[in-house]
Motif scaffolding. Structure first.
Motif: not given
Length: 165
Positions: A30-35
């Motif tokens: 799983q991978s997440w990218k968030e401010p």
């Protein structure tokens, strides 16, 4: 003989590529990218961190295909500033970790590397740290790695190092 060796080598390469494909199962990654916007109250001033983080997690299987650990990578790209001066500096880090379901965990990499032009590095947290299943530190190497993860840890380091910057 050469054909037989070539065929054996070809079979080994095919098996290895199949195993690599099986390990890349999307259910295990799983991978997440968030401010990210984080404000630290330092009393007389605040430290503000603005940027984007990316967290990537791989679950590692054990017996009966049940996950027994996970491996992760944290990447952050942004800026860090002090309300006392209003000046912003680049804040880019990458570190990795492993956590076993039994509780042991490890972390390594660069957590903070704040470089001020004309002064050099004002804050460096980098190295390797290991916690046992009780949450106690069993190994540490690198500047400020222990201090970073103990109370008040990150807040104290940020306030101390960003004062006047």
């Amino acid at each position: 003989m050469k054909k037989r060796m070539l065929m054996i080598l070809l079979v080994i390469v095919m098996m290895a590529s199949y195993a690599g494909t099986a390990l890349a199962d999307p259910v295990t990654h799983q991978s997440w990218k968030e401010p990210s916007h984080y404000v630290v109250d330092c009393g007389d001033f605040n430290v503000i961190m603005d940027g984007t983080y990316r967290l990537s997690v791989n679950y590692l299987s054990g017996d009966n295909n049940n996950p027994n650990a996970y491996k992760w990578q944290y990447q952050y790209k942004g800026t860090i500033s002090s309300t006392a001066t209003g000046v912003s500096y680049p804040d880019n880090t990458t570190y990795n970790g492993v956590r076993l379901l039994t509780g042991e965990r490890t972390l390594q990499g660069v957590v903070f590397h704040i470089n001020v032009p004309g002064e050099g590095v004002i804050m460096l947290v980098a190295g390797h740290i290991v916690w046992d299943s009780n949450g106690d530190v069993s190994f540490v190497a690198g500047p400020n790695m222990y201090e970073m993860w103990e109370d008040p840890g990150e807040i104290a380091l940020l306030c101390e190092n960003m004062a006047g910057h």
